[in-house]
Design a protein around this motif. Structure first.
Motif, PDB file in Angstrom:
ATOM      1  N   LEU A  29       0.827  -1.207   0.000  1.00  0.00           N
ATOM      2  CA  LEU A  29       0.000   0.000   0.000  1.00  0.00           C
ATOM      3  C   LEU A  29       0.862   1.258   0.000  1.00  0.00           C
ATOM      4  O   LEU A  29       0.576   2.227  -0.715  1.00  0.00           O
ATOM      5  CB  LEU A  29      -0.931  -0.015   1.220  1.00  0.00           C
ATOM      6  N   LYS A  30       1.929   1.238   0.824  1.00  0.00           N
ATOM      7  CA  LYS A  30       2.827   2.397   0.852  1.00  0.00           C
ATOM      8  C   LYS A  30       3.492   2.597  -0.501  1.00  0.00           C
ATOM      9  O   LYS A  30       3.624   3.716  -0.991  1.00  0.00           O
ATOM     10  CB  LYS A  30       3.885   2.194   1.944  1.00  0.00           C
ATOM     11  N   MET A  31       3.965   1.479  -1.128  1.00  0.00           N
ATOM     12  CA  MET A  31       4.597   1.567  -2.441  1.00  0.00           C
ATOM     13  C   MET A  31       3.617   2.091  -3.485  1.00  0.00           C
ATOM     14  O   MET A  31       3.985   2.904  -4.345  1.00  0.00           O
ATOM     15  CB  MET A  31       5.118   0.189  -2.850  1.00  0.00           C
ATOM     16  N   ASN A  32       2.378   1.641  -3.402  1.00  0.00           N
ATOM     17  CA  ASN A  32       1.358   2.100  -4.344  1.00  0.00           C
ATOM     18  C   ASN A  32       1.135   3.605  -4.209  1.00  0.00           C
ATOM     19  O   ASN A  32       1.011   4.322  -5.199  1.00  0.00           O
ATOM     20  CB  ASN A  32       0.057   1.340  -4.098  1.00  0.00           C
ATOM     21  N   ARG A  33       1.080   4.094  -2.949  1.00  0.00           N
ATOM     22  CA  ARG A  33       0.895   5.532  -2.736  1.00  0.00           C
ATOM     23  C   ARG A  33       2.097   6.319  -3.273  1.00  0.00           C
ATOM     24  O   ARG A  33       1.933   7.383  -3.872  1.00  0.00           O
ATOM     25  CB  ARG A  33       0.697   5.816  -1.247  1.00  0.00           C
ATOM     26  N   ALA A  34       3.327   5.771  -3.070  1.00  0.00           N
ATOM     27  CA  ALA A  34       4.521   6.461  -3.556  1.00  0.00           C
ATOM     28  C   ALA A  34       4.534   6.528  -5.085  1.00  0.00           C
ATOM     29  O   ALA A  34       4.853   7.577  -5.678  1.00  0.00           O
ATOM     30  CB  ALA A  34       5.775   5.751  -3.040  1.00  0.00           C
ATOM     31  N   LEU A  35       4.194   5.400  -5.748  1.00  0.00           N
ATOM     32  CA  LEU A  35       4.162   5.386  -7.214  1.00  0.00           C
ATOM     33  C   LEU A  35       3.086   6.334  -7.745  1.00  0.00           C
ATOM     34  O   LEU A  35       3.300   7.023  -8.748  1.00  0.00           O
ATOM     35  CB  LEU A  35       3.900   3.966  -7.707  1.00  0.00           C
ATOM     36  N   ARG A  36       1.958   6.351  -7.092  1.00  0.00           N
ATOM     37  CA  ARG A  36       0.901   7.262  -7.528  1.00  0.00           C
ATOM     38  C   ARG A  36       1.352   8.716  -7.398  1.00  0.00           C
ATOM     39  O   ARG A  36       1.047   9.561  -8.256  1.00  0.00           O
ATOM     40  CB  ARG A  36      -0.363   7.019  -6.707  1.00  0.00           C
ATOM     41  N   LYS A  37       2.083   9.023  -6.322  1.00  0.00           N
ATOM     42  CA  LYS A  37       2.576  10.378  -6.132  1.00  0.00           C
ATOM     43  C   LYS A  37       3.564  10.758  -7.236  1.00  0.00           C
ATOM     44  O   LYS A  37       3.506  11.868  -7.792  1.00  0.00           O
ATOM     45  CB  LYS A  37       3.247  10.487  -4.761  1.00  0.00           C
ATOM     46  N   LEU A  38       4.477   9.817  -7.582  1.00  0.00           N
ATOM     47  CA  LEU A  38       5.434  10.089  -8.659  1.00  0.00           C
ATOM     48  C   LEU A  38       4.719  10.279  -9.992  1.00  0.00           C
ATOM     49  O   LEU A  38       5.084  11.153 -10.788  1.00  0.00           O
ATOM     50  CB  LEU A  38       6.432   8.929  -8.756  1.00  0.00           C
ATOM     51  N   PHE A  39       3.692   9.468 -10.241  1.00  0.00           N
ATOM     52  CA  PHE A  39       2.938   9.597 -11.489  1.00  0.00           C
ATOM     53  C   PHE A  39       2.253  10.955 -11.564  1.00  0.00           C
ATOM     54  O   PHE A  39       2.250  11.610 -12.620  1.00  0.00           O
ATOM     55  CB  PHE A  39       1.906   8.474 -11.573  1.00  0.00           C
ATOM     56  N   ASP A  40       1.671  11.402 -10.448  1.00  0.00           N
ATOM     57  CA  ASP A  40       1.015  12.717 -10.431  1.00  0.00           C
ATOM     58  C   ASP A  40       2.020  13.835 -10.688  1.00  0.00           C
ATOM     59  O   ASP A  40       1.725  14.795 -11.416  1.00  0.00           O
ATOM     60  CB  ASP A  40       0.311  12.934  -9.086  1.00  0.00           C
ATOM     61  N   GLU A  41       3.213  13.725 -10.085  1.00  0.00           N
ATOM     62  CA  GLU A  41       4.230  14.746 -10.312  1.00  0.00           C
ATOM     63  C   GLU A  41       4.657  14.774 -11.773  1.00  0.00           C
ATOM     64  O   GLU A  41       4.840  15.841 -12.363  1.00  0.00           O
ATOM     65  CB  GLU A  41       5.430  14.485  -9.405  1.00  0.00           C
ATOM     66  N   LEU A  42       4.854  13.584 -12.377  1.00  0.00           N
ATOM     67  CA  LEU A  42       5.237  13.507 -13.785  1.00  0.00           C
ATOM     68  C   LEU A  42       4.152  14.117 -14.668  1.00  0.00           C
ATOM     69  O   LEU A  42       4.445  14.843 -15.627  1.00  0.00           O
ATOM     70  CB  LEU A  42       5.482  12.049 -14.175  1.00  0.00           C
ATOM     71  N   THR A  43       2.903  13.848 -14.345  1.00  0.00           N
ATOM     72  CA  THR A  43       1.795  14.408 -15.125  1.00  0.00           C
ATOM     73  C   THR A  43       1.767  15.929 -15.017  1.00  0.00           C
ATOM     74  O   THR A  43       1.545  16.632 -16.012  1.00  0.00           O
ATOM     75  CB  THR A  43       0.453  13.827 -14.621  1.00  0.00           C
ATOM     76  N   ARG A  44       2.025  16.451 -13.821  1.00  0.00           N
ATOM     77  CA  ARG A  44       2.044  17.908 -13.644  1.00  0.00           C
ATOM     78  C   ARG A  44       3.183  18.548 -14.436  1.00  0.00           C
ATOM     79  O   ARG A  44       3.018  19.602 -15.050  1.00  0.00           O
ATOM     80  CB  ARG A  44       2.161  18.252 -12.157  1.00  0.00           C
ATOM     81  N   GLU A  45       4.373  17.897 -14.416  1.00  0.00           N
ATOM     82  CA  GLU A  45       5.497  18.431 -15.173  1.00  0.00           C
ATOM     83  C   GLU A  45       5.181  18.458 -16.665  1.00  0.00           C
ATOM     84  O   GLU A  45       5.488  19.440 -17.361  1.00  0.00           O
ATOM     85  CB  GLU A  45       6.745  17.580 -14.910  1.00  0.00           C
ATOM     86  N   ARG A  46       4.589  17.382 -17.153  1.00  0.00           N
ATOM     87  CA  ARG A  46       4.238  17.323 -18.583  1.00  0.00           C
ATOM     88  C   ARG A  46       3.233  18.417 -18.915  1.00  0.00           C
ATOM     89  O   ARG A  46       3.336  19.097 -19.943  1.00  0.00           O
ATOM     90  CB  ARG A  46       3.650  15.945 -18.892  1.00  0.00           C
ATOM     91  N   GLU A  47       2.263  18.620 -18.040  1.00  0.00           N
ATOM     92  CA  GLU A  47       1.260  19.654 -18.280  1.00  0.00           C
ATOM     93  C   GLU A  47       1.882  21.040 -18.262  1.00  0.00           C
ATOM     94  O   GLU A  47       1.531  21.902 -19.081  1.00  0.00           O
ATOM     95  CB  GLU A  47       0.163  19.553 -17.211  1.00  0.00           C
ATOM     96  N   ASN A  48       2.843  21.254 -17.361  1.00  0.00           N
ATOM     97  CA  ASN A  48       3.517  22.558 -17.303  1.00  0.00           C
ATOM     98  C   ASN A  48       4.271  22.846 -18.594  1.00  0.00           C
ATOM     99  O   ASN A  48       4.256  23.968 -19.109  1.00  0.00           O
ATOM    100  CB  ASN A  48       4.462  22.598 -16.114  1.00  0.00           C
ATOM    101  N   GLU A  49       4.980  21.815 -19.124  1.00  0.00           N
ATOM    102  CA  GLU A  49       5.716  22.008 -20.371  1.00  0.00           C
ATOM    103  C   GLU A  49       4.767  22.315 -21.522  1.00  0.00           C
ATOM    104  O   GLU A  49       5.041  23.186 -22.363  1.00  0.00           O
ATOM    105  CB  GLU A  49       6.543  20.760 -20.681  1.00  0.00           C
ATOM    106  N   LEU A  50       3.641  21.613 -21.581  1.00  0.00           N
ATOM    107  CA  LEU A  50       2.665  21.890 -22.632  1.00  0.00           C
ATOM    108  C   LEU A  50       2.102  23.303 -22.494  1.00  0.00           C
ATOM    109  O   LEU A  50       1.883  24.001 -23.506  1.00  0.00           O
ATOM    110  CB  LEU A  50       1.528  20.868 -22.567  1.00  0.00           C
ATOM    111  N   ASN A  51       1.895  23.736 -21.272  1.00  0.00           N
ATOM    112  CA  ASN A  51       1.372  25.084 -21.056  1.00  0.00           C
ATOM    113  C   ASN A  51       2.354  26.139 -21.530  1.00  0.00           C
ATOM    114  O   ASN A  51       1.962  27.160 -22.107  1.00  0.00           O
ATOM    115  CB  ASN A  51       1.042  25.289 -19.576  1.00  0.00           C
TER     116      ASN A  51
END
Length: 777
Positions: free
Chosen positions: A540-562
């Motif tokens: 469960l902890k690993m799942n939360r950590a991976l989800r957090k990394l995925f959200d950060e990656l998605t935000r970075e990609r969105e920032n670059e597109l913006n």
């Protein structure tokens, strides 16, 4: 449910835990009357109420009730047409006030779906008129002056008379100071008196009310205030009579609603009890269990509610299992687990949460019988064994398939061989009758009985031989060992003695070795289960950590597109700025009509590629929120791509803007702010566009009927601006006839608008004087 089981399992102590969480006397009385139920529907209703309260606290975590007093005696007095006193009226007033608060709370309830509590809220009735009447009863325990005109007049007269008395007494204090033993007024028998020296008692005329213990001071009521005090006494009597009349009148108003007020009080108390159940579940980590109609019990991490630090255990008592025989040494926790099973079911059948984990199941028993503790009776000259047997006989006579039977130390107090045989016979009789039974014993014969007999299971309490202490962990399916030899060895008993003892018990050695292997297997299974739980938590902890990394990656990609979108948009902005300059020069060189210029701008804008819709972009939204619009700032109207200047902000939050020759009223999301020009750099602007498919087509008719004056004028102004922007030659304005206010306002506005060529009323068959046809330049 028999009262003896409630005493043995200390159910009243559990109810005491709830009493500390209650706020109302009605709820307190209900919890004192609380007892186990056998109707599965009523138990389920209580569970649903608790679940409703838990859902309610998710959205309204501060939901609470005010304290109330018991009004039962007051309601009985009303039913007998007796008058209530002020304290009783205060209690009724509090009930009506809380009823109104709960009714308002339920009326404004949102985002919560109730299963049972909605029925309670809907039963509450409010009485605004009675609440208004009871406002005259002050929380301090007296009637307000406005309770009646007569009471107000009487109290004013009393105040005036008291002022006169104080004034006369103060004058006498000054004038007779040399005759007084003290310079302050005294009070005797409710009257203001002067403390006169005994030697001057004949110098001041009046009524003597008292003499000091020493006889040196005489307390005299001067004759000058006797008449005033008599008047005050008379007025006080009138005041009491008027208060009694007011109380009689208020009581008569309450009398027809006695039943409803009593019901409101019960609902308030019941809601208080349900709220206390939720707080109990929160404080003790309790849950609402699932009800089983087949006597299928599954208690996960169940705990005893009255222990300070209880050990959690799993206890499974399936529908196909009839008897559990629990063996093992003393002080290992057998009796506690026995009581936990019984008390948990008493709580559940009373509609209370149980101290267990989610997923737990409980059965519903019509009766629970228990033989626990020392039943020796000195008065009846019965031994421990006789007393236990007397009780067991009663239990076996009354027990049936819908009962739960708990035996502690079954067969103890007599010859071990006879006691073991008797215990097996009792358990077997109950087993054949299909009666759920859990028993503790020390007899080794019952271990073999548990292994060899169908629908019977062994159990024991774990004992740590290293520390010589019990762990209080329940091991179901494993018979217990006495561990006497291990304990004796660690306590220092000689090995010779221990070996001799073991030789005497060789016949049981094989059984003990089997039990030892079963214990090891159980402990190993428990360790594996704990390991699985740890791995699950890590996953469960690993799942939360991976989800957090995925959200950060998605935000970075969105920032670059913006960033890329913003750069592309700035290029388009520069092109639009250049087109503005071209059109401005065109306007200076030739006399063109405003709508022709706007049409030319729209055609130029079509030459540019469609801009990306950034209305949902989080970065742009943040930038927009950070920069506030101001009067005088340059803007770009998003729907038409035209520049303008903000001239005024209206009270409703909208803005007035001058766009070329056109005056427009815009909402904040209908325009964007143009970026300020930096020194030495060409001006750039930020545009927020909407999809062209979303822009509605122009309307040629405006209906102002039923509008307020300000609203009508605002819509008319916007309508004319839109018509000019869309190059419309003629429009209709429907204003109706009515009082003529809107029609005159429309005429005045059209007369002052320089873009209006002419206007007049429509033909009679097209609306007549209720509609104005406008021709635009």
């Amino acid at each position: 449910m028999n009262h003896k089981i409630l005493e043995i399992l200390e159910f009243d102590k559990v109810k005491k835990l709830l009493e500390n969480l209650l706020l109302t006397e009605q709820g307190l009385e209900e919890v004192r009357q609380l007892s186990p139920m056998v109707d599965i529907d009523r138990i389920q209703q209580a569970f649903d109420e608790s679940r409703d309260m838990a859902d309610l606290f998710v959205h309204y975590p501060h939901f609470t009730l005010a304290t109330t007093q018991e009004i039962g005696p007051a309601m009985r007095r009303l039913e007998l047409e007796a008058d209530l006193n002020i304290l009783e009226l205060l209690a009724v007033k509090r009930i009506l006030t809380i009823s109104k608060e709960l009714a308002d709370f339920y009326a404004n309830l949102e985002n919560v779906s109730l299963r049972q509590l909605d029925k309670l809220f809907e039963k509450i009735e409010t009485f605004p008129s009675l609440q208004g009447t009871l406002m005259a009863v002050n929380e301090g325990g007296f009637l307000e002056d406005f309770a009646s005109e007569a009471l107000l007049k009487i109290r004013r007269k009393i105040q005036e008379a008291e002022v006169q008395v104080r004034q006369v007494m103060q004058d006498l204090l000054k004038a007779k100071a040399d005759m007084l033993s003290d310079s302050i007024l005294a009070s005797r028998n409710g009257r203001n008196v002067l403390p006169v020296k005994n030697t001057f008692r004949n110098r001041i005329s009046g009524v003597v009310h008292d003499i000091s213990a020493s006889g040196s001071t005489v307390y005299i009521e001067p004759r000058a205030v006797v008449a005033l005090n008599e008047e005050i006494s008379h007025l006080r009597a009138e005041e009491r009579h008027e208060i009694a009349r007011i109380l009689r009148e208020i009581s008569s108003l309450l009398h027809p609603h006695t039943a409803i007020i009593r019901n409101n009080a019960w609902v308030i108390g019941h809601l208080d009890l349900v709220r206390a159940k939720h707080l109990f579940a929160r404080d003790y980590e309790a849950v609402v269990p699932t009800l089983s109609d087949q006597q299928d019990i599954a208690l996960l991490n169940v705990r005893h509610p009255l222990l300070t630090k209880p050990v959690a255990n799993d206890l499974t008592f399936g529908s196909d299992l009839t008897t559990i025989v629990m063996t093992g040494p003393n002080t290992g926790g057998k009796t506690i687990l026995l009581k936990t099973l019984g008390l948990t079911h008493l709580m559940a059948q009373s509609g209370l949460p149980i101290l267990a984990d989610k997923g737990s199941r409980v059965a519903v028993f019509k009766e629970i019988f228990a033989d626990i503790g020392d039943e020796q009776s000195i008065e009846q000259s019965l031994s421990t064994f006789s007393s236990h047997m007397t009780h067991i006989v009663d239990i076996m006579r009354q027990a049936d398939e819908e009962t739960l039977v708990l035996f502690d130390e079954l067969g103890a107090g007599t010859d071990p061989q006879e006691g073991a045989s008797l215990a097996m016979a009792i358990l077997d009789d109950l087993r054949l009758r299909g009666i759920k039974t859990m028993a503790t014993t020390h007899y080794p014969e019952l271990k073999a009985y548990g292994i060899e007999t169908p629908h019977v299971e062994n159990a024991s309490m774990e004992f740590d031989t290293d520390s010589l202490r019990p762990t209080y962990r329940f091991m179901q399916g494993v018979p217990g060992r006495s561990n006497a030899f291990e304990i004796a060895r660690r306590l220092g008993l000689a090995d010779v003695v221990i070996k001799a003892a073991q030789e005497w018990t060789d016949s049981d050695s094989d059984v003990n070795r089997v039990i030892e292997r079963l214990e090891k297997q159980t402990l190993e299974s428990r360790k594996r289960l704990d390991h699985i739980r740890d791995v699950e938590q890590e996953n469960l902890k690993m799942n939360r950590a991976l989800r957090k990394l995925f959200d950060e990656l998605t935000r970075e990609r969105e920032n670059e597109l913006n960033k890329a979108r913003l750069e592309a948009q700035e290029i388009v902005d520069m092109a639009m700025a250049e087109s503005e300059d071209i059109l401005k020069n065109l306007h200076d060189q030739a006399t063109l009509k405003p709508h022709q210029i706007i049409e030319a701008k729209s055609q130029l804008k079509k030459l540019a590629p469609d801009l990306v819709d950034l209305s949902k972009n989080k970065v742009l939204k943040k930038a927009k929120a950070e920069r506030a619009a101001k009067v005088g700032e340059e803007i770009l109207v998003t729907a038409y791509g035209q520049r303008g200047i903000l001239t005024n902000q209206l009270k409703d939050g909208r803005w007035e803007a001058q766009v070329g020759l056109i005056k427009m009223t815009l909402k904040r999301d209908e325009f964007g702010l143009v970026k300020a020009e930096k020194e030495g750099q060409p001006q750039k602007k930020q545009i927020h566009t909407v999809k062209r498919a979303n822009v509605k087509g122009p309307k040629a008719r405006l209906d102002l009927r039923g509008k307020r004056y300000e609203e009508a004028m605002q819509e008319l102004d916007e309508f004319i601006d839109q018509a000019l922007l869309n190059n419309m030659a003629q429009v209709d304005i429907v204003h109706g006839i009515g009082t003529g206010v809107i029609r005159e306002a429309v005429t005045k506005y059209l007369r002052s608008n320089r873009n209006v060529k002419e206007f007049g009323y429509a033909p009679q068959n097209a609306g007549g004087s209720g509609c104005t046809i406008v021709t635009l330049k």
